[in-house]
Design a protein around this motif. Sequence first.
Motif, PDB file in Angstrom:
ATOM      1  N   MET A   1       0.854  -1.186   0.000  1.00  0.00           N
ATOM      2  CA  MET A   1       0.000   0.000   0.000  1.00  0.00           C
ATOM      3  C   MET A   1       0.887   1.232   0.000  1.00  0.00           C
ATOM      4  N   GLU A   2       0.777   2.053  -0.966  1.00  0.00           N
ATOM      5  CA  GLU A   2       1.634   3.222  -1.072  1.00  0.00           C
ATOM      6  C   GLU A   2       1.093   4.369  -0.215  1.00  0.00           C
ATOM      7  N   ASN A   3       2.001   4.951   0.595  1.00  0.00           N
ATOM      8  CA  ASN A   3       1.660   6.140   1.357  1.00  0.00           C
ATOM      9  C   ASN A   3       0.351   6.004   2.122  1.00  0.00           C
ATOM     10  N   SER A   4       0.223   4.929   2.870  1.00  0.00           N
ATOM     11  CA  SER A   4      -0.998   4.719   3.647  1.00  0.00           C
ATOM     12  C   SER A   4      -1.100   5.753   4.759  1.00  0.00           C
ATOM     13  N   ASP A   5      -2.303   6.227   5.003  1.00  0.00           N
ATOM     14  CA  ASP A   5      -2.565   7.101   6.137  1.00  0.00           C
ATOM     15  C   ASP A   5      -3.309   6.313   7.183  1.00  0.00           C
ATOM     16  N   LEU A   6      -2.982   6.571   8.446  1.00  0.00           N
ATOM     17  CA  LEU A   6      -3.743   5.971   9.520  1.00  0.00           C
ATOM     18  C   LEU A   6      -3.989   7.038  10.555  1.00  0.00           C
ATOM     19  N   ALA A   7      -5.252   7.239  10.915  1.00  0.00           N
ATOM     20  CA  ALA A   7      -5.575   8.150  12.004  1.00  0.00           C
ATOM     21  C   ALA A   7      -6.205   7.347  13.116  1.00  0.00           C
ATOM     22  N   GLU A   8      -5.828   7.626  14.331  1.00  0.00           N
ATOM     23  CA  GLU A   8      -6.351   6.860  15.459  1.00  0.00           C
ATOM     24  C   GLU A   8      -7.098   7.770  16.402  1.00  0.00           C
ATOM     25  N   SER A   9      -8.284   7.360  16.774  1.00  0.00           N
ATOM     26  CA  SER A   9      -9.084   8.100  17.751  1.00  0.00           C
ATOM     27  C   SER A   9      -8.862   7.498  19.125  1.00  0.00           C
ATOM     28  N   PHE A  10      -8.379   8.286  20.068  1.00  0.00           N
ATOM     29  CA  PHE A  10      -8.075   7.774  21.398  1.00  0.00           C
ATOM     30  C   PHE A  10      -9.092   8.313  22.390  1.00  0.00           C
ATOM     31  N   SER A  11      -9.721   7.424  23.135  1.00  0.00           N
ATOM     32  CA  SER A  11     -10.745   7.852  24.083  1.00  0.00           C
ATOM     33  C   SER A  11     -10.139   8.023  25.465  1.00  0.00           C
ATOM     34  N   SER A  12     -10.944   8.595  26.354  1.00  0.00           N
ATOM     35  CA  SER A  12     -10.495   8.770  27.731  1.00  0.00           C
ATOM     36  C   SER A  12     -10.973   7.642  28.627  1.00  0.00           C
ATOM     37  N   ARG A  40       1.570   6.004   7.355  1.00  0.00           N
ATOM     38  CA  ARG A  40       1.743   7.291   8.013  1.00  0.00           C
ATOM     39  C   ARG A  40       0.728   7.355   9.139  1.00  0.00           C
ATOM     40  N   TYR A  41       1.156   7.813  10.299  1.00  0.00           N
ATOM     41  CA  TYR A  41       0.361   7.656  11.518  1.00  0.00           C
ATOM     42  C   TYR A  41       0.120   9.003  12.182  1.00  0.00           C
ATOM     43  N   SER A  42      -1.079   9.193  12.656  1.00  0.00           N
ATOM     44  CA  SER A  42      -1.375  10.372  13.463  1.00  0.00           C
ATOM     45  C   SER A  42      -2.435  10.018  14.484  1.00  0.00           C
ATOM     46  N   VAL A  43      -2.546  10.842  15.513  1.00  0.00           N
ATOM     47  CA  VAL A  43      -3.495  10.625  16.600  1.00  0.00           C
ATOM     48  C   VAL A  43      -4.454  11.802  16.647  1.00  0.00           C
ATOM     49  N   CYS A  44      -5.733  11.512  16.740  1.00  0.00           N
ATOM     50  CA  CYS A  44      -6.703  12.591  16.897  1.00  0.00           C
ATOM     51  C   CYS A  44      -7.544  12.354  18.135  1.00  0.00           C
ATOM     52  N   GLY A  45      -8.002  13.425  18.726  1.00  0.00           N
ATOM     53  CA  GLY A  45      -8.831  13.346  19.912  1.00  0.00           C
ATOM     54  C   GLY A  45     -10.197  13.946  19.658  1.00  0.00           C
ATOM     55  N   LEU A  57      -1.948   8.132  33.340  1.00  0.00           N
ATOM     56  CA  LEU A  57      -1.329   8.774  32.190  1.00  0.00           C
ATOM     57  C   LEU A  57      -2.256   9.806  31.571  1.00  0.00           C
ATOM     58  N   THR A  58      -1.667  10.779  30.896  1.00  0.00           N
ATOM     59  CA  THR A  58      -2.426  11.714  30.071  1.00  0.00           C
ATOM     60  C   THR A  58      -1.820  11.703  28.678  1.00  0.00           C
ATOM     61  N   VAL A  59      -2.672  11.885  27.685  1.00  0.00           N
ATOM     62  CA  VAL A  59      -2.238  11.853  26.289  1.00  0.00           C
ATOM     63  C   VAL A  59      -2.721  13.122  25.607  1.00  0.00           C
ATOM     64  N   SER A  60      -1.833  13.767  24.885  1.00  0.00           N
ATOM     65  CA  SER A  60      -2.188  14.944  24.106  1.00  0.00           C
ATOM     66  C   SER A  60      -2.249  14.549  22.636  1.00  0.00           C
ATOM     67  N   ALA A  61      -3.424  14.683  22.042  1.00  0.00           N
ATOM     68  CA  ALA A  61      -3.590  14.326  20.627  1.00  0.00           C
ATOM     69  C   ALA A  61      -3.072  15.449  19.739  1.00  0.00           C
ATOM     70  N   ASP A  62      -2.444  15.071  18.636  1.00  0.00           N
ATOM     71  CA  ASP A  62      -1.886  16.053  17.709  1.00  0.00           C
ATOM     72  C   ASP A  62      -2.946  16.699  16.829  1.00  0.00           C
ATOM     73  N   HIS A  63      -4.083  16.010  16.655  1.00  0.00           N
ATOM     74  CA  HIS A  63      -5.075  16.475  15.695  1.00  0.00           C
ATOM     75  C   HIS A  63      -6.473  16.364  16.261  1.00  0.00           C
ATOM     76  N   ALA A  64      -7.378  17.094  15.624  1.00  0.00           N
ATOM     77  CA  ALA A  64      -8.799  16.980  15.927  1.00  0.00           C
ATOM     78  C   ALA A  64      -9.442  16.033  14.915  1.00  0.00           C
ATOM     79  N   LEU A  65     -10.760  15.934  14.940  1.00  0.00           N
ATOM     80  CA  LEU A  65     -11.456  14.968  14.096  1.00  0.00           C
ATOM     81  C   LEU A  65     -11.300  15.229  12.610  1.00  0.00           C
ATOM     82  N   ASP A  66     -10.903  16.445  12.228  1.00  0.00           N
ATOM     83  CA  ASP A  66     -10.794  16.726  10.793  1.00  0.00           C
ATOM     84  C   ASP A  66      -9.721  15.891  10.108  1.00  0.00           C
TER      85      ASP A  66
END
Length: 319
Positions: A1-12, A40-45, A57-66
């Motif tokens: 898979m070329e240049n795959s994107d993955l976004a992960e939604s992390f709950s509290s 390619r990986y990113s985290v959204c909250g 632990l506390t986690v700070s997400a780099d991105h919002a739902l967009d």
Amino acid sequence: MENSDLAESFSSGPDSTFEFGIAYEVFGLPRPEMGEGWYRYSVCGIEPGPLRAAGGLTVSADHALDVLEHADLIVVPGWRAIDAPVPDDLVAALRAAHQRGARIMSLCSGVAVLAASGLLSGRRATTHWRYVAAIAARYPDITFDAGVLYMDEGSILTAAGSAAGIDLCLHVVRGDFGAEAANSVARRLVLPPHREGGQAQFIHAPVPQEREGIRLGPLIEWMRERLDTEQPITLLAEKAGMSQRTFQRRFEKTTGLSVGEWLLKERLRHARELLEKPAATSLDDIAAASGFGTLATMRHHFRRRLGTSPGAYRKTFAG
């Protein structure tokens, strides 16, 4: 898979820390040996600010739902509670992502988010066995299977409890990049690339009495070393020094399986191990070495239990 994107939604939610780590370990960890086409990986909250997680632990997400607008694989690693409400904006974002063709997968209690989004309606799904009854009652249009480690419905995937998330993530890697890549990731995790059996073995299984485990342990090893031979109950009971009825009862109490079912699972495991090696051994010889006797019998059990043929399995896992 070329240049795959993955976004992960992390709950509290309190149960998400481990599952979040699974998704990052498989998809987010840099793997230069895989080349430039890796995920390619990113985290959204779903909420602003640090998110609380189990273990203090506390986690700070780099991105919002967009960020979900650009992801082609979305992982929901857990949720606050199996019956906790899901925000409308998260539901809308997941539905939009699914409509444009993104794959969406849940780990453990994350299935509650997919169910609330309507993405599992009319589909099969799984989650941790202790959640199944509660969520199935709320969503009767979803067919839940508490006995499997994960469920692949194409664009929607669900995993059972906790560690089963690893099985599903490796399954996705195997489908995207092939068996060799999945095996490489599994080796780095110090895990087998696939596990035999399903979640059912963990559901209210009786804890074997220690003395029974000690008594039957050597016999079970003896059975495992002789899978290519006939192992009638009469012989096994005699070696265990028990009547046939007592032996069968105590064997099932110790292993959670009947003698016949245990032997079949062990023979399938052994056949799979042989098929994953370079194709120097014929399928007929593997059938004999695994105790199936004939290739036709081995094919029958592969089709029935694994949904594939020995030849197709070898092609997939032996590269």
